[in-house]
Design a protein around this motif. Structure first.
Motif, PDB file in Angstrom:
ATOM      1  N   VAL A  46       0.861  -1.185   0.000  1.00 36.23           N
ATOM      2  CA  VAL A  46       0.000   0.000   0.000  1.00 36.23           C
ATOM      3  C   VAL A  46       0.897   1.235   0.000  1.00 36.23           C
ATOM      4  O   VAL A  46       1.950   1.244   0.648  1.00 36.23           O
ATOM      5  CB  VAL A  46      -0.961  -0.002   1.217  1.00 36.23           C
ATOM      6  N   VAL A  47       0.497   2.246  -0.755  1.00 33.73           N
ATOM      7  CA  VAL A  47       1.293   3.475  -0.842  1.00 33.73           C
ATOM      8  C   VAL A  47       0.353   4.647  -1.119  1.00 33.73           C
ATOM      9  O   VAL A  47      -0.708   4.470  -1.728  1.00 33.73           O
ATOM     10  CB  VAL A  47       2.393   3.359  -1.942  1.00 33.73           C
ATOM     11  N   SER A  48       0.737   5.817  -0.636  1.00 36.33           N
ATOM     12  CA  SER A  48      -0.030   7.036  -0.910  1.00 36.33           C
ATOM     13  C   SER A  48       0.931   8.130  -1.344  1.00 36.33           C
ATOM     14  O   SER A  48       2.150   7.944  -1.370  1.00 36.33           O
ATOM     15  CB  SER A  48      -0.819   7.479   0.334  1.00 36.33           C
ATOM     16  N   ASP A  49       0.359   9.282  -1.645  1.00 36.45           N
ATOM     17  CA  ASP A  49       1.182  10.414  -2.076  1.00 36.45           C
ATOM     18  C   ASP A  49       2.084  10.958  -0.967  1.00 36.45           C
ATOM     19  O   ASP A  49       2.890  11.854  -1.206  1.00 36.45           O
ATOM     20  CB  ASP A  49       0.317  11.532  -2.656  1.00 36.45           C
ATOM     21  N   GLN A  50       1.999  10.406   0.241  1.00 35.53           N
ATOM     22  CA  GLN A  50       2.900  10.830   1.312  1.00 35.53           C
ATOM     23  C   GLN A  50       4.362  10.569   0.955  1.00 35.53           C
ATOM     24  O   GLN A  50       5.252  11.232   1.481  1.00 35.53           O
ATOM     25  CB  GLN A  50       2.545  10.146   2.627  1.00 35.53           C
ATOM     26  N   VAL A  51       4.614   9.623   0.029  1.00 36.20           N
ATOM     27  CA  VAL A  51       5.997   9.356  -0.393  1.00 36.20           C
ATOM     28  C   VAL A  51       6.589  10.539  -1.130  1.00 36.20           C
ATOM     29  O   VAL A  51       7.812  10.630  -1.299  1.00 36.20           O
ATOM     30  CB  VAL A  51       6.098   8.086  -1.270  1.00 36.20           C
ATOM     31  N   MET A  52       5.738  11.480  -1.594  1.00 40.06           N
ATOM     32  CA  MET A  52       6.227  12.663  -2.295  1.00 40.06           C
ATOM     33  C   MET A  52       5.750  13.955  -1.637  1.00 40.06           C
ATOM     34  O   MET A  52       5.707  14.999  -2.263  1.00 40.06           O
ATOM     35  CB  MET A  52       5.795  12.629  -3.764  1.00 40.06           C
ATOM     36  N   GLY A  53       5.384  13.898  -0.368  1.00 40.04           N
ATOM     37  CA  GLY A  53       5.017  15.089   0.374  1.00 40.04           C
ATOM     38  C   GLY A  53       3.536  15.379   0.465  1.00 40.04           C
ATOM     39  O   GLY A  53       3.136  16.367   1.063  1.00 40.04           O
ATOM     40  N   GLY A  54       2.682  14.530  -0.114  1.00 42.88           N
ATOM     41  CA  GLY A  54       1.246  14.728  -0.022  1.00 42.88           C
ATOM     42  C   GLY A  54       0.713  14.300   1.335  1.00 42.88           C
ATOM     43  O   GLY A  54       1.463  13.838   2.207  1.00 42.88           O
ATOM     44  N   VAL A  55      -0.599  14.443   1.522  1.00 41.60           N
ATOM     45  CA  VAL A  55      -1.199  14.140   2.822  1.00 41.60           C
ATOM     46  C   VAL A  55      -2.306  13.094   2.732  1.00 41.60           C
ATOM     47  O   VAL A  55      -3.017  12.856   3.701  1.00 41.60           O
ATOM     48  CB  VAL A  55      -1.737  15.424   3.502  1.00 41.60           C
ATOM     49  N   SER A  56      -2.455  12.458   1.582  1.00 39.12           N
ATOM     50  CA  SER A  56      -3.478  11.411   1.454  1.00 39.12           C
ATOM     51  C   SER A  56      -3.130  10.228   2.347  1.00 39.12           C
ATOM     52  O   SER A  56      -1.953   9.942   2.592  1.00 39.12           O
ATOM     53  CB  SER A  56      -3.575  10.941  -0.004  1.00 39.12           C
ATOM     54  N   SER A  57      -4.161   9.519   2.805  1.00 39.01           N
ATOM     55  CA  SER A  57      -3.941   8.331   3.631  1.00 39.01           C
ATOM     56  C   SER A  57      -4.356   7.096   2.847  1.00 39.01           C
ATOM     57  O   SER A  57      -5.236   7.169   1.982  1.00 39.01           O
ATOM     58  CB  SER A  57      -4.747   8.418   4.926  1.00 39.01           C
ATOM     59  N   ALA A  58      -3.720   5.984   3.152  1.00 36.92           N
ATOM     60  CA  ALA A  58      -4.071   4.722   2.499  1.00 36.92           C
ATOM     61  C   ALA A  58      -3.851   3.580   3.473  1.00 36.92           C
ATOM     62  O   ALA A  58      -2.855   3.557   4.192  1.00 36.92           O
ATOM     63  CB  ALA A  58      -3.220   4.518   1.239  1.00 36.92           C
ATOM     64  N   ARG A  59      -4.814   2.646   3.488  1.00 33.00           N
ATOM     65  CA  ARG A  59      -4.714   1.443   4.298  1.00 33.00           C
ATOM     66  C   ARG A  59      -5.097   0.248   3.433  1.00 33.00           C
ATOM     67  O   ARG A  59      -5.932   0.363   2.544  1.00 33.00           O
ATOM     68  CB  ARG A  59      -5.670   1.519   5.497  1.00 33.00           C
ATOM     69  N   MET A  60      -4.503  -0.877   3.743  1.00 32.14           N
ATOM     70  CA  MET A  60      -4.811  -2.116   3.044  1.00 32.14           C
ATOM     71  C   MET A  60      -5.164  -3.149   4.099  1.00 32.14           C
ATOM     72  O   MET A  60      -4.464  -3.264   5.098  1.00 32.14           O
ATOM     73  CB  MET A  60      -3.572  -2.547   2.237  1.00 32.14           C
ATOM     74  N   HIS A  61      -6.247  -3.884   3.893  1.00 34.44           N
ATOM     75  CA  HIS A  61      -6.576  -4.975   4.803  1.00 34.44           C
ATOM     76  C   HIS A  61      -7.379  -6.021   4.061  1.00 34.44           C
ATOM     77  O   HIS A  61      -7.911  -5.786   2.979  1.00 34.44           O
ATOM     78  CB  HIS A  61      -7.316  -4.474   6.048  1.00 34.44           C
ATOM     79  N   ARG A  62      -7.446  -7.197   4.652  1.00 31.00           N
ATOM     80  CA  ARG A  62      -8.151  -8.325   4.057  1.00 31.00           C
ATOM     81  C   ARG A  62      -9.480  -8.545   4.771  1.00 31.00           C
ATOM     82  O   ARG A  62      -9.590  -8.308   5.971  1.00 31.00           O
ATOM     83  CB  ARG A  62      -7.299  -9.589   4.156  1.00 31.00           C
ATOM     84  N   ILE A  63     -10.468  -8.999   3.982  1.00 34.13           N
ATOM     85  CA  ILE A  63     -11.755  -9.383   4.546  1.00 34.13           C
ATOM     86  C   ILE A  63     -12.134 -10.743   3.978  1.00 34.13           C
ATOM     87  O   ILE A  63     -11.548 -11.209   3.000  1.00 34.13           O
ATOM     88  CB  ILE A  63     -12.867  -8.356   4.245  1.00 34.13           C
TER      89      ILE A  63
END
Length: 195
Positions: A46-63
């Protein structure tokens, strides 16, 4: 066993309906039965724009939904600080590119919050982080099978055509607008059109 927490756990529909079986001709990428690795032997990230200074959040999980396992992307996409994406991605091979030139496209069984998402492909030619080949789809509240023909993938910030013999990674992405991301995938793979 499966984590049913989070907004995607409450999406309508319990089990994928009959008729959502994988295409007869194809290659399964993942059905999420193995929590550690895809059917290709690689692991989801899982990755978000935080790797380039953004503020989006991201989570990955299984159901677990009915008799199927699924992987979910959840998060909040923000355009602040030149950001704007949240994604889950998978290397298609552990040791070099994957050749998918015998296939017609990618299929996935998905459900979500009704928002638009993209499937991004990377090849050996996509050397810069923002380069990809993209095809969009709209998520549905019930499990739905979506087919994305390779002919529908548009190059983004790259002037080379999509080389199916040199695929490296795929990503399921919420991108380009303020949004809540809620997308679950129960199966995906390559398919071949039958005559």
């Amino acid at each position: 066993m499966a984590d049913e927490r989070g907004p995607s756990a409450g999406l309508s529909g319990d089990a994928p309906e009959a008729g959502l079986e994988r295409p007869a001709q194809g290659w399964l990428i993942d059905d999420f039965r193995d929590a550690g690795r895809s059917q290709l032997g690689t692991s989801w990230r899982v990755v978000s724009d935080q790797v380039m200074g953004g503020v989006s959040s991201a989570r990955m999980h299984r159901i677990q939904s009915g008799d199927r396992d699924a992987l979910c992307l959840e998060g909040e996409v923000s355009l602040e600080n030149n950001g704007g994406f949240a994604q889950i991605n998978l290397d298609l091979a552990a040791d070099g590119p994957l050749d998918a030139s015998d296939y017609s496209g990618i299929w996935l069984v998905q459900r979500g919050n009704g928002a638009d998402y993209s499937l991004h492909l990377k090849t050996s030619a996509t050397r810069l982080p923002w380069q990809s080949y993209r095809a969009g789809f709209t998520s549905t509240s019930d499990w739905t099978l979506v087919r994305l023909p390779f002919a529908d993938f548009a190059p983004y910030r790259i002037d080379r055509p999509l080389d199916l013999a040199r695929l490296k990674r795929l990503g399921l992405v919420a991108i380009g607008r303020e949004m809540t991301a809620e997308l679950c995938v129960a199966e995906l793979g390559f398919y071949t059109e039958t005559l």
